[in-house]
Scaffold this motif. Structure first.
Motif, short mmCIF file in Angstrom:
data_model
loop_
_atom_site.label_atom_id
_atom_site.label_comp_id
_atom_site.label_asym_id
_atom_site.label_seq_id
_atom_site.Cartn_x
_atom_site.Cartn_y
_atom_site.Cartn_z
N LEU A 46 0.82 -1.22 0.00
CA LEU A 46 0.00 0.00 0.00
C LEU A 46 0.85 1.27 0.00
CD1 LEU A 46 -3.02 -0.85 2.33
CD2 LEU A 46 -3.03 -0.37 -0.11
N SER A 47 2.00 1.18 0.65
CA SER A 47 2.89 2.34 0.62
C SER A 47 3.33 2.63 -0.80
CB SER A 47 4.12 2.06 1.51
OG SER A 47 4.98 3.17 1.50
N GLU A 49 1.60 1.81 -3.44
CA GLU A 49 0.41 2.32 -4.13
C GLU A 49 0.23 3.82 -3.87
OE1 GLU A 49 -2.05 1.09 -6.03
OE2 GLU A 49 -1.07 -0.86 -6.28
N LEU A 50 0.41 4.17 -2.61
CA LEU A 50 0.23 5.60 -2.26
C LEU A 50 1.24 6.47 -3.01
CD1 LEU A 50 -0.43 5.55 1.58
CD2 LEU A 50 -1.94 6.48 -0.17
N LYS A 51 2.46 6.01 -3.04
CA LYS A 51 3.49 6.81 -3.68
C LYS A 51 3.27 6.91 -5.19
CE LYS A 51 7.31 6.29 -0.40
NZ LYS A 51 6.66 5.58 0.68
N SER A 52 2.62 5.88 -5.76
CA SER A 52 2.46 5.89 -7.21
C SER A 52 1.10 6.43 -7.64
CB SER A 52 2.62 4.45 -7.74
OG SER A 52 1.58 3.64 -7.21
N GLN A 53 0.41 7.03 -6.68
CA GLN A 53 -0.89 7.63 -7.02
C GLN A 53 -0.70 8.71 -8.08
OE1 GLN A 53 -2.70 9.10 -3.37
NE2 GLN A 53 -4.62 8.31 -4.15
N PRO A 54 -1.62 8.81 -9.04
CA PRO A 54 -1.54 9.91 -10.00
C PRO A 54 -1.99 11.22 -9.37
CG PRO A 54 -3.51 8.63 -10.41
CD PRO A 54 -2.78 7.94 -9.28
N PHE A 55 -1.29 12.32 -9.65
CA PHE A 55 -1.68 13.62 -9.11
C PHE A 55 -1.75 14.64 -10.22
CE2 PHE A 55 0.22 11.55 -5.43
CZ PHE A 55 -0.76 11.78 -4.50
N PRO A 56 -2.56 15.65 -10.03
CA PRO A 56 -2.63 16.71 -11.06
C PRO A 56 -1.31 17.47 -11.09
CG PRO A 56 -3.88 17.32 -9.13
CD PRO A 56 -3.45 15.91 -8.92
N THR A 57 -0.88 17.80 -12.28
CA THR A 57 0.29 18.67 -12.42
C THR A 57 -0.14 19.96 -13.10
OG1 THR A 57 0.82 17.68 -14.56
CG2 THR A 57 1.92 16.76 -12.61
N VAL A 58 0.59 21.02 -12.82
CA VAL A 58 0.19 22.34 -13.30
C VAL A 58 1.36 22.91 -14.07
CG1 VAL A 58 -0.83 24.53 -12.63
CG2 VAL A 58 -1.10 22.55 -11.17
N LEU B 5 -4.57 17.27 -15.91
CA LEU B 5 -4.27 16.10 -15.12
C LEU B 5 -3.37 15.15 -15.89
CD1 LEU B 5 -7.73 15.25 -13.59
CD2 LEU B 5 -5.78 16.35 -12.49
N ASN B 50 3.01 22.52 -7.61
CA ASN B 50 2.83 21.08 -7.80
C ASN B 50 2.79 20.36 -6.46
OD1 ASN B 50 2.47 20.70 -10.55
ND2 ASN B 50 4.66 21.01 -10.94
N LEU B 138 -7.92 2.15 -3.58
CA LEU B 138 -7.10 2.96 -2.68
C LEU B 138 -7.80 4.27 -2.32
CD1 LEU B 138 -4.43 3.27 -1.18
CD2 LEU B 138 -3.48 4.34 -3.24
N GLU B 157 3.82 9.77 3.09
CA GLU B 157 3.96 8.95 1.89
C GLU B 157 4.03 9.77 0.61
OE1 GLU B 157 4.65 6.01 2.20
OE2 GLU B 157 3.50 4.94 3.71
#
Lengths: 724, 195
Positions: A46-47, A49-58, B5, B50, B138, B157
């Motif tokens: 899960l760690s 997974e959390l680190k590889s979560q997709p995030f919005p970039t600007v 995104l 970011n 998740l 994390e």
């Protein structure tokens, strides 16, 4: 190690935060516990997974838009234009620098002005006297402190300074949701508590010291309570700590209450109470409020401003510089104050006796012999001129001379002239004027017409904040008379007390000189300049003088003359006077005659008094003709007989049958009859009598009584045979 | 303002604390901003946005809420930048602001339902189906956690803050950080594994 401990230890190990000594225990437990190994696997997955979560970039364009949007929002939110205006000095370099300099100047000026006035305060002894129409220029009167240029300028600068020194930011912190630190609140609380003595100052004047301290305690309690509320609302303090704070607050309030109760019983030193009463008597209620508001608001702004200025600097050096600025302000004030004080109160004048000494003559010295005259040396003053203080020396000499002249108008004029260049003297003048009589509201009650005229004349030139009119007091009685030949001279009534003894009056005249000498000293006395309690008047052009509304009692009449010539006496001189309430006293005509040693005494009506006597005078000689049954009486001056002998010669002329008696009586200075000589008075011969004073200073009374007349006296002459 | 995104597969960068040069650059920007230089603000936004969006999204699990929270946080920075006494503490200070804004907005606005999350994050291609399903699970598990748990997991994390930095940001003792991180992980496992 338990499974729970194992999970936490592995969590730390995953983050690289596990202590090395626990690593072995963790490994042992994992080997023996399958559940924990499962959890370990899940945690690791899960760690990841959390680190590889997709995030919005600007992108950068979005960043620009976001920044612009935030800038607009921050500029327009809440207060709109006012907020932009308040932020202007923060965001523009030049105004910020200029305004910070202004802030420093403003703080400094306020420190100087407030402390300067505070230190000058003890010197203030009455309503200030300023020339009419000149208010606002030159020296600033006390009433203009809160509204004058100095107060306005310093407060304006202070506000501008605070604008740039962090006060708006601090207020915004208080208003907005941003939390404050405990240190901020502690600093604010302490600074406001320390203001208590200043804020309570307006209450100090009409109250006693104990009540003043009581007010300080109330202020401290209110501030403590306010700070606690801010602590609860504006900080994220944990509830248990807040509960402890509340307990401490209650304890503190209890101690303050005890202190307040104890303060109520404090009376304070008598000196302080007297000073407060004098200050209270010198200021009107509105003035007290104005001064209190000025000092209170000024001190509050100064305190908060100084505190927020120090707070606004990030570096320790900046904080230190801001604190040093305040200290420098106080130091500069101390130096400036000492110079101001020196300029006001210190001179190097030297005053000496003038060559022209004067004498104050007491007309009549005892009830037994009301014709005897006493005198006290009453010298005038002059000054040794020194170039650097010439003006001040001259003013001092003039003042000392005026004080010895008994001329109220002259005294006020001299003080007015001097006061135009010295504020302290102007204040002294106001106090002096008030001491001339009794205050009744906005008017002054005085006892003599000359005083009334003098004060009225001064009121036309000056404005006293609380004095608008001068009146003659009611009650008492008038004393009037005519003093022939001494027009323009000052006369004075000296109170004799209940005993009626002239010694008191003589002592008072002696004190006058010492009193005037104080004002000739290099440094003015610290005691306020107050007028002695005298009743003086001027002899007008017809020889008349008049005292109005004199309280009932015993008095001696004195006249101030220059020229050292001796005066002889005649029967018109009054003795001690008794003034009765509501009964005018007319002294009639008073004649003073001069006598000269070894010379003929002038046979004239101004010197001799009698019955059945006629005086005549041609170009060569003056004579006195005494008819049958008439008599003539006069006095010969005194000092020639002091401890010595004199020959009195009388040349008489008349019919052969004419006859009479003449006597010479010697009185002591106190009026006691010491010795008497007599002889027959016949015609066409010179009569002589040798008299002696038996080591005493005294007076010789000559009396001619004619039984069968007439007899004409052609010359009366005194020749000194020997001196003591 | 638009927000594009992208789905990153690489591990997250270490955010605001990456490299001494970046920290020094940030300190200078803060000082310029405190002295009233508005141009510094744009650079500061470019350098920190970011990281701020990552934090906001991981705490809120909502793109729109995250966008509002970050905007509010930057406005707050502009208003209160002079109150920041140590410019080197900007990252800690700013992170705290973002977290507070997120929490405030979360309190005002109900979080998205689990269904909405599933619909929005639905699979796009067959090859990525398994990965997308794991992400949905998740997100659902994270939404089941409390704000506090989600916050501390995000700081550790996602943002990669050390325990000591987390203690400073949240103003709690170091021991509490350790136990909270472990508890949050335990609860996340439970939430993820539950059907």
């Amino acid at each position: 190690m338990t499974c729970h401990d194992c999970f936490e230890a592995y969590s730390c190990a995953l983050d690289g935060e596990l202590e090395p000594e626990l690593q072995a225990s963790l490994n042992d437990h994992l080997e023996s516990c399958s559940d924990c190994r499962h959890l370990q696997t899940r945690m690791l997955a899960l760690s990841g997974e959390l680190k590889s979560q997709p995030f919005p970039t600007v992108d950068e364009a979005s960043a620009r838009k976001l920044a612009l949007h935030a800038l607009q929002e921050s500029a327009t939110v809440s207060w709109g234009w006012l907020r932009r205006l308040l932020r202007f000095p923060y965001e523009t370099t030049l105004p910020r620098t200029l305004l910070r300099l202004t802030a420093g100047g403003g703080l400094l000026l306020l420190v100087l002005s407030a402390l300067w006035e505070q230190h000058l305060w003890p010197l203030y002894n009455g309503a200030e006297a300023i020339a009419k129409g000149s208010a606002g220029s030159g020296w600033v009167p006390v009433s203009a402190i809160s509204g004058g240029w100095l107060g306005t300028a310093s407060l304006t600068l202070l506000i501008v300074g605070l604008w740039t020194a962090g006060l708006p930011a601090f207020l915004a912190d208080l208003w907005s949701g941003t939390r404050l630190s405990k240190a901020d609140l502690t600093g604010l609380g302490l600074s406001v508590v320390l203001l208590a003595p200043l804020v309570a100052t307006p209450l100090l004047v009409p109250l006693q010291l104990g009540l003043y301290l009581f007010c300080c305690c109330l202020w401290t309690a209110a501030v403590a309570f306010l700070i606690f509320l801010l602590l609860a609302v504006k900080t994220q303090r944990a509830l248990p700590r807040l509960a402890v704070d509340f307990c401490l607050l209650i304890l503190g309030l209890g101690l303050i209450e005890m202190g307040a109760r104890a303060a109520l019983s404090i009376q304070g030193p008598e000196l302080l109470n007297t000073a407060l009463q004098r200050l209270a008597g010198s200021l009107s209620t509105s003035d007290l409020i104005a001064v209190g508001l000025f000092f209170g608001s000024g001190a509050l702004l100064l305190n908060v401003g100084a505190w927020s200025a120090i707070r606004s600097y990030r570096s320790q050096g900046g904080k230190l510089a801001a604190a040093l600025l305040l200290v420098a302000g106080v130091g500069a004030f101390t130096v400036g104050h000492s110079r101001v004080q020196a300029a006001l109160w210190t001179t190097q004048a030297r005053v000496a006796e003038s060559e022209l000494s004067r004498r104050a003559y007491l007309l009549g010295s005892s009830a037994d012999n009301p014709w005897i005259l006493s005198s006290v040396s009453y010298p005038g003053l002059t000054t040794d001129r020194q170039p650097e203080t010439e003006s001040n020396q001259i003013q001092r000499a003039h003042l000392a001379s005026a004080l010895l002249s008994w001329d109220i108008e002259l005294q006020l004029e001299v003080l007015n002239q001097w006061g135009q260049s010295a504020r302290g003297v102007a204040w002294g003048l106001a106090a002096y004027v008030e001491s001339l009589g009794r205050r009744q509201g906005d008017s002054l009650e005085v006892r003599t017409e000359s005083t009334r005229k003098a004060v009225a004349s001064l009121l036309q030139k000056l404005q006293f904040r609380r004095l608008n009119d001068v009146l003659l007091a009611s009650g008492g009685a008038s004393v009037s008379g005519t003093l022939v030949g001494y027009e323009g001279r000052s006369v004075r009534l000296l109170p004799l007390g209940s005993t009626g003894s002239l010694d008191e009056a003589l002592h008072q005249l002696t004190l006058d000189f010492e009193w005037a000498r104080k004002f000739s000293a290099p440094v003015l006395p610290e005691t306020p300049l107050t007028a002695p309690k005298i009743y003086s008047a001027q002899v007008d052009s017809d020889g008349g003088f008049r005292f109005s509304h004199i309280p009932a009692g015993h008095y001696a009449l004195a006249v101030l003359l220059d020229a050292p010539r001796p005066l002889t006496l005649n029967s018109t001189i009054p003795g001690p006077l008794q003034v009765k309430e509501g009964q005018p006293l007319d002294l009639g005509t008073i004649r003073l005659t001069s006598g000269e040693e070894g010379h003929s005494l002038e046979l004239s009506a101004t010197r001799w008094r009698g019955k059945g006597v006629s005086f005549s005078q041609n170009s060569e000689i003056a004579t006195a003709r005494i008819d049958s049954g008439g008599h003539l009486r006069g006095f010969v001056d005194t000092k020639v007989f002091a401890g010595g002998k004199a020959l009195v010669k009388v040349r008489a002329q008349g019919a052969a049958s004419a006859q009479g008696v003449w006597r010479a009586r010697f009185f002591s200075k106190e009026g006691r009859l010491i010795q008497e000589w007599s002889g027959e008075l016949s015609t066409d011969r010179i009569h002589e009598l040798t008299v002696e004073s038996q080591s005493q200073e005294g007076y010789l009374q000559l009396t001619f009584e004619v039984g069968q007349g007439p007899i004409t006296l052609r010359e009366v002459k005194v020749e000194v045979l020997s001196r003591g | 303002m638009s927000l594009s995104l992208a789905h990153e597969t690489k591990p997250m960068s270490r955010g605001l604390r990456d490299g001494l040069d970046q920290a020094e650059s940030l300190r200078r920007l803060v000082l310029r901003l405190q002295d009233g230089d508005r141009t510094a603000f744009e650079s500061l936004v470019a350098q920190t946005q970011n990281s701020a969006y990552r934090l906001g999204y991981s705490v809120s699990q909502d793109h729109h809420l995250c966008q509002d929270a970050v905007q509010d946080a930057y406005i707050s920075v502009l208003k209160n930048i002079r109150q920041l006494r140590d410019p080197r503490a900007f990252t800690t200070w700013f992170t705290r602001i973002v977290i507070n804004r997120c929490k405030r907005l979360l309190r005002q606005k109900r979080p998205q339902s689990l269904t909405e999350v599933g619909e929005k994050e639905g699979p796009s291609t067959d090859g990525l189906e398994e990965k997308a399903t794991r992400r949905i699970h998740l997100s659902r598990a994270l939404l089941k956690l409390t704000d506090t748990d989600r916050t501390i997991l995000s700081l550790r994390e996602v943002q990669g803050f050390s325990y000591e930095e987390i203690a400073q940001i949240l103003d709690i003792p170091l021991g509490t950080v350790k136990s909270r991180v472990a508890n949050a992980r335990r609860r996340l496992i439970q939430a993820y594994d539950l059907p």
